[in-house]
Scaffold this motif. Structure first.
Motif, PDB file in Angstrom:
ATOM      1  N   VAL A   1      32.896 -27.679   2.158  1.00 25.54           N
ATOM      2  CA  VAL A   1      34.101 -26.874   2.319  1.00 25.54           C
ATOM      3  C   VAL A   1      35.234 -27.820   2.705  1.00 25.54           C
ATOM      4  O   VAL A   1      35.216 -28.410   3.788  1.00 25.54           O
ATOM      5  CB  VAL A   1      33.913 -25.775   3.392  1.00 25.54           C
ATOM      6  N   ASP A   2      36.199 -27.971   1.809  1.00 26.58           N
ATOM      7  CA  ASP A   2      37.340 -28.859   2.034  1.00 26.58           C
ATOM      8  C   ASP A   2      38.519 -28.013   2.490  1.00 26.58           C
ATOM      9  O   ASP A   2      39.060 -27.232   1.723  1.00 26.58           O
ATOM     10  CB  ASP A   2      37.680 -29.616   0.755  1.00 26.58           C
TER      11      ASP A   2
ATOM     12  N   MET B   1      34.000 -33.363  10.301  1.00 22.03           N
ATOM     13  CA  MET B   1      35.416 -33.393   9.934  1.00 22.03           C
ATOM     14  C   MET B   1      35.644 -34.129   8.630  1.00 22.03           C
ATOM     15  O   MET B   1      36.761 -34.465   8.310  1.00 22.03           O
ATOM     16  CB  MET B   1      36.250 -34.037  11.035  1.00 22.03           C
ATOM     17  N   GLU B   2      34.588 -34.386   7.899  1.00 21.43           N
ATOM     18  CA  GLU B   2      34.775 -34.995   6.598  1.00 21.43           C
ATOM     19  C   GLU B   2      33.933 -34.240   5.579  1.00 21.43           C
ATOM     20  O   GLU B   2      33.043 -33.482   5.942  1.00 21.43           O
ATOM     21  CB  GLU B   2      34.424 -36.480   6.609  1.00 21.43           C
ATOM     22  N   THR B   3      34.229 -34.448   4.336  1.00 18.77           N
ATOM     23  CA  THR B   3      33.466 -33.806   3.280  1.00 18.77           C
ATOM     24  C   THR B   3      32.408 -34.768   2.773  1.00 18.77           C
ATOM     25  O   THR B   3      32.548 -35.985   2.894  1.00 18.77           O
ATOM     26  CB  THR B   3      34.388 -33.381   2.125  1.00 18.77           C
ATOM     27  N   SER B   4      31.338 -34.201   2.230  1.00 16.54           N
ATOM     28  CA  SER B   4      30.264 -35.021   1.684  1.00 16.54           C
ATOM     29  C   SER B   4      29.678 -34.318   0.473  1.00 16.54           C
ATOM     30  O   SER B   4      29.483 -33.101   0.497  1.00 16.54           O
ATOM     31  CB  SER B   4      29.167 -35.228   2.736  1.00 16.54           C
TER      32      SER B   4
ATOM     33  N   ARG C   1      34.124 -22.980  11.241  1.00 19.49           N
ATOM     34  CA  ARG C   1      33.391 -22.829   9.976  1.00 19.49           C
ATOM     35  C   ARG C   1      32.072 -23.603  10.014  1.00 19.49           C
ATOM     36  O   ARG C   1      31.049 -23.132   9.523  1.00 19.49           O
ATOM     37  CB  ARG C   1      34.249 -23.303   8.802  1.00 19.49           C
ATOM     38  N   ALA C   2      32.089 -24.797  10.591  1.00 22.78           N
ATOM     39  CA  ALA C   2      30.866 -25.593  10.674  1.00 22.78           C
ATOM     40  C   ALA C   2      29.836 -24.926  11.593  1.00 22.78           C
ATOM     41  O   ALA C   2      28.645 -24.908  11.283  1.00 22.78           O
ATOM     42  CB  ALA C   2      31.189 -27.004  11.166  1.00 22.78           C
TER      43      ALA C   2
ATOM     44  N   SER D   1      28.829 -29.661   4.663  1.00 27.47           N
ATOM     45  CA  SER D   1      29.929 -30.255   5.411  1.00 27.47           C
ATOM     46  C   SER D   1      31.160 -29.372   5.351  1.00 27.47           C
ATOM     47  O   SER D   1      31.361 -28.620   4.401  1.00 27.47           O
ATOM     48  CB  SER D   1      30.260 -31.653   4.866  1.00 27.47           C
ATOM     49  N   VAL D   2      31.959 -29.483   6.415  1.00 26.26           N
ATOM     50  CA  VAL D   2      33.233 -28.785   6.507  1.00 26.26           C
ATOM     51  C   VAL D   2      34.238 -29.812   6.987  1.00 26.26           C
ATOM     52  O   VAL D   2      34.028 -30.457   8.015  1.00 26.26           O
ATOM     53  CB  VAL D   2      33.178 -27.605   7.494  1.00 26.26           C
ATOM     54  N   GLY D   3      35.325 -29.981   6.269  1.00 27.54           N
ATOM     55  CA  GLY D   3      36.329 -30.957   6.687  1.00 27.54           C
ATOM     56  C   GLY D   3      37.371 -31.166   5.631  1.00 27.54           C
ATOM     57  O   GLY D   3      37.851 -30.227   5.009  1.00 27.54           O
ATOM     58  N   PHE D   4      37.712 -32.432   5.395  1.00 32.37           N
ATOM     59  CA  PHE D   4      38.715 -32.824   4.418  1.00 32.37           C
ATOM     60  C   PHE D   4      38.462 -34.284   4.091  1.00 32.37           C
ATOM     61  O   PHE D   4      37.673 -34.955   4.758  1.00 32.37           O
ATOM     62  CB  PHE D   4      40.137 -32.616   4.960  1.00 32.37           C
TER      63      PHE D   4
END
Length: 187
Positions: free
Chosen positions: A175-176, A1-4, A154-155, A11-14
């Motif tokens: 992916v943000d 749930m976070e971006t890296s 998506r992840a 990563s998929v998140g924000f």
């Protein structure tokens, strides 16, 4: 749930930090200056939200480390209520609480009702994740809506492709999917 952006990491998140900063900037725009951060679980995402909280308050010249209540262990409605009561007892001039998630914030709203503290007139309350029931609280909870389902889908697709040694459908490693500030009556 976070971006890296770390090398070799998908990563998929924000940006949890950007989301934490956005909710605090909202509270500041509403005239709040004594804003607490109440958290539990203390996983990396919770700490990234804390970094955004600190960043926004430092930029506004009103960060006070004494207003950070970080409780290890699982979160719950009960813990949110206890945090609400403890923060107001320690800091009677407090005018807002940003909870690291909605179950804590819902508990804070219930404690405010139980103790007769008017929200948002006396203290504004904001949460995170826009969990079920947040829009039904009294008053309805201001929060950050996160695309948790889309992140998971998506992840999972990305992970399956990587496990099969196939190209990932989205060629980007990060992916943000962003977040949305949902302003309701609690702030």
């Amino acid at each position: 749930m976070e971006t890296s952006e770390a090398p070799g990491i998908h990563s998929v998140g924000f940006s949890q930090q950007d989301a934490g900063r956005a909710i605090v900037e909202h509270l500041l725009a509403r005239g709040r200056r004594r804003i607490a951060y109440a958290a539990g679980q203390l996983d990396p995402r919770v700490l990234q939200r804390l970094a955004g909280y600190r960043e926004a308050l430092r930029a506004a010249g009103c960060h006070d480390p004494a207003l950070e209540l970080l409780t290890p262990g699982p979160t719950s409605l009960a813990l949110g209520g206890r945090q609400f009561e403890e923060l107001l007892a320690r800091h009677p001039d407090l005018d807002a609480i940003f909870y690291c998630n909605d179950d804590l914030a819902q508990g804070g709203l219930l404690a405010a009702l139980r103790t007769g503290v008017p929200v948002p007139e006396r203290v504004a309350i904001a949460g995170f994740n826009d969990l079920g029931g947040s829009d039904q609280m009294l008053p309805p909870l201001t929060t950050v809506r996160t695309p948790r389902r889309e992140i998971g889908e998506r992840a999972a697709g990305m992970l399956l492709a990587l496990m099969r040694d196939e190209p990932v459908a989205d060629a980007r490693r990060t992916v943000d999917l962003g977040f949305e500030l949902v302003v309701r009556q609690s702030s």
